[in-house]
Write an enzyme that holds these catalytic residues in place. Structure first.
Site, PDB file in Angstrom:
ATOM      1  N   THR A   1       0.872  -1.172   0.000  1.00 28.85           N
ATOM      2  CA  THR A   1       0.000   0.000   0.000  1.00 28.85           C
ATOM      3  C   THR A   1       0.909   1.220   0.000  1.00 28.85           C
ATOM      4  O   THR A   1       1.683   1.431   0.932  1.00 28.85           O
ATOM      5  CB  THR A   1      -0.918   0.016   1.233  1.00 28.85           C
ATOM      6  OG1 THR A   1      -1.795  -1.106   1.150  1.00 28.85           O
ATOM      7  CG2 THR A   1      -1.761   1.286   1.278  1.00 28.85           C
TER       8      THR A   1
ATOM      9  N   LYS B   1      -7.279   1.470  -2.872  1.00 24.63           N
ATOM     10  CA  LYS B   1      -6.900   1.096  -1.506  1.00 24.63           C
ATOM     11  C   LYS B   1      -7.094   2.272  -0.555  1.00 24.63           C
ATOM     12  O   LYS B   1      -7.507   2.101   0.596  1.00 24.63           O
ATOM     13  CB  LYS B   1      -5.463   0.587  -1.462  1.00 24.63           C
ATOM     14  CG  LYS B   1      -4.960   0.157  -0.067  1.00 24.63           C
ATOM     15  CD  LYS B   1      -5.672  -1.081   0.463  1.00 24.63           C
ATOM     16  CE  LYS B   1      -5.316  -1.375   1.924  1.00 24.63           C
ATOM     17  NZ  LYS B   1      -4.022  -2.038   2.124  1.00 24.63           N
TER      18      LYS B   1
ATOM     19  N   LYS C   1       0.519   5.498   8.294  1.00 24.26           N
ATOM     20  CA  LYS C   1       1.182   5.698   6.994  1.00 24.26           C
ATOM     21  C   LYS C   1       0.122   5.831   5.893  1.00 24.26           C
ATOM     22  O   LYS C   1       0.125   6.767   5.095  1.00 24.26           O
ATOM     23  CB  LYS C   1       2.102   4.496   6.699  1.00 24.26           C
ATOM     24  CG  LYS C   1       2.816   4.541   5.375  1.00 24.26           C
ATOM     25  CD  LYS C   1       2.419   3.481   4.323  1.00 24.26           C
ATOM     26  CE  LYS C   1       2.272   2.070   4.741  1.00 24.26           C
ATOM     27  NZ  LYS C   1       1.992   1.119   3.640  1.00 24.26           N
TER      28      LYS C   1
END
Lengths: 289, 289
Positions: free
Chosen positions: B99, B174, B242
């Protein structure tokens, strides 16, 4: 209750009409009252009797069920001089199914108890479809033996019927439900807006994400309506704002910080100011377009 | 691809080890690289070959698959002088399943194209369990014919495999997933904290609300862990922070306001400051206790 209790049903809006209809279908004798009597007509056609007043209805009922709009309506019909508690017979059971203030439910229980009248707070979730299909989730606060007495009634209107505890517990539980939904709606609107802005096909995005960890009832049921621009009310923005106001106030009284709820409430209030009060909750998406 | 392509797999952490394991089980020849070679041992025992370097791995692979930690790791392994693009053979296919930043995926695609190398961004959701059981959702961006060529590979690692569009689309998708989850987690923590504070039994509350409009994967799977005080990582707080950072940055670049995501990010950062970076995301509940 061996014989079928006489039901007094107050509030024949979208939810109430379906719920009282199920009681009639199950052969309960039902007396109805609505501020706008016209809205009770379909129930009267089904065999319900129209009460002249709330006092009249309360006096002739073994069980009073109410589902009205706002806590101030609940206050008025239960606690007023011409209200339910002042006029219900000793031994009656009062069930408020409105989503309302937990502290008001506790106050009603106290005042009713003083007159030897039982009371339960029993808000529901499942919306108009849940009411129509008798699949409501019913969250109940009050005394457990009273709950057990009227459980057959609940079973006629809902599927997931859970006794949650002391008076007010039904309302507290419903607030948990609304708190979870409120921030969830922010996430769904933001995810769909991000999908559109980044040039994705949001319907394909749903296909990737709805069956996984981002999956939710709202994502599967409301996101498709957002994307189609269908903002018709399943659940009104104005009612959701009312509920979030109750949640914020009661959380404040418990010294609990719920910043997600406060943000969602502020966003929905912005939407209402822009004319969206009578839209469905999925209309929050308009703010992101 | 008639003959089974030679796979180079970079990143043998919790996710990567399961995923590369499935490729070995499906009889693909797999060469592995990990910064900490010890972490590749179980795969070597299963028949994988340990590559000496990323350059070495890239040179000997038809398809390179990577799943590493942070965008800076992705940047280093793909774009560095001793990296994948500089060393992969013409015609190779590169698949980054980390990701990571959508703009980085676009940059990798561009640099790879210049050397006649194909590349896909294909982040996953489903966590360690999804990886272990080959039930990942895989969201893919890049050229569709390249996607079709390696779809059999994806099918070995996941179930819900969706081609989302242009380079970067997998990462954008995502991000939609993470945005929906982020605010949803606020709602769940706040609902459970409200339940506890108001004296309810939160497990009974879940029984009332999880099957209705408040229902979600997180509510059913993470709320019970919160209530038990089980904060072990399924998905690390530090990785979620993150991801939310990438979402915030890319939304900013599109002039899209996502206040729910920003609030969730701030709350998770507070949790990390209090020592929760290596907890699972359900540990957000600690802030409300």
């Amino acid at each position: 209750m061996k014989q079928k209790p006489r039901i007094g049903f107050i509030g024949t809006g979208v939810m109430g009409t379906s719920m009282a209809g199920h009681l009639l279908d199950a052969d309960y004798p039902v007396r109805v009252f609505n501020r706008t009597p016209l809205k009770a007509e379909s129930l009267i056609a089904k065999g319900a009797v129209l009460a002249e007043s709330i006092a009249d209805l309360a006096a002739e009922s073994d069980v009073v069920v109410s589902i009205v709009g706002f806590p101030k309506d609940v206050e008025e019909i239960y606690l007023g001089k011409a209200g339910i508690i002042a006029n219900a017979p000793f031994g009656a059971i009062l069930i408020d199914m409105t989503t309302s203030r937990p502290d008001l439910a506790i106050k009603i229980h106290k005042d009713a108890s003083a007159r030897k009248i039982a009371s339960l707070d029993a808000p529901v979730s499942g919306g108009d479809i849940g009411a129509r299909e008798a699949r409501l989730s019913i969250m109940v606060g009050g005394e457990e033996d009273v709950f057990n007495q009227v459980k057959p009634l609940f079973a006629v209107m809902g599927k997931n019927i859970v006794y949650q505890g002391n008076p007010g517990s039904g309302q507290f539980t419903k607030m948990c439900n609304q708190i979870a939904i409120a921030s969830g709606m922010l996430g769904i609107c933001e995810a769909m807006a991000y999908a559109e802005k980044s040039g994705l096909d949001p319907t394909l995005v749903l296909k990737s994400i709805e069956s996984g960890a981002a999956g939710s009832w709202s994502l599967s049921n409301l996101a498709p309506r957002m994307l189609k621009g269908d903002f018709a009310p399943g659940f009104f923005v104005k009612h959701f704002i009312k509920d979030m106001g109750i949640a914020a106030e009661s959380a404040g009284a418990m010294n609990l910080e719920i910043p997600g709820l406060l943000l969602a409430k502020a966003q929905y209030e912005k939407l209402a100011e822009q004319g969206g009060a009578d839209d469905g909750t999925q209309a929050l998406y308009k703010l992101y377009e």
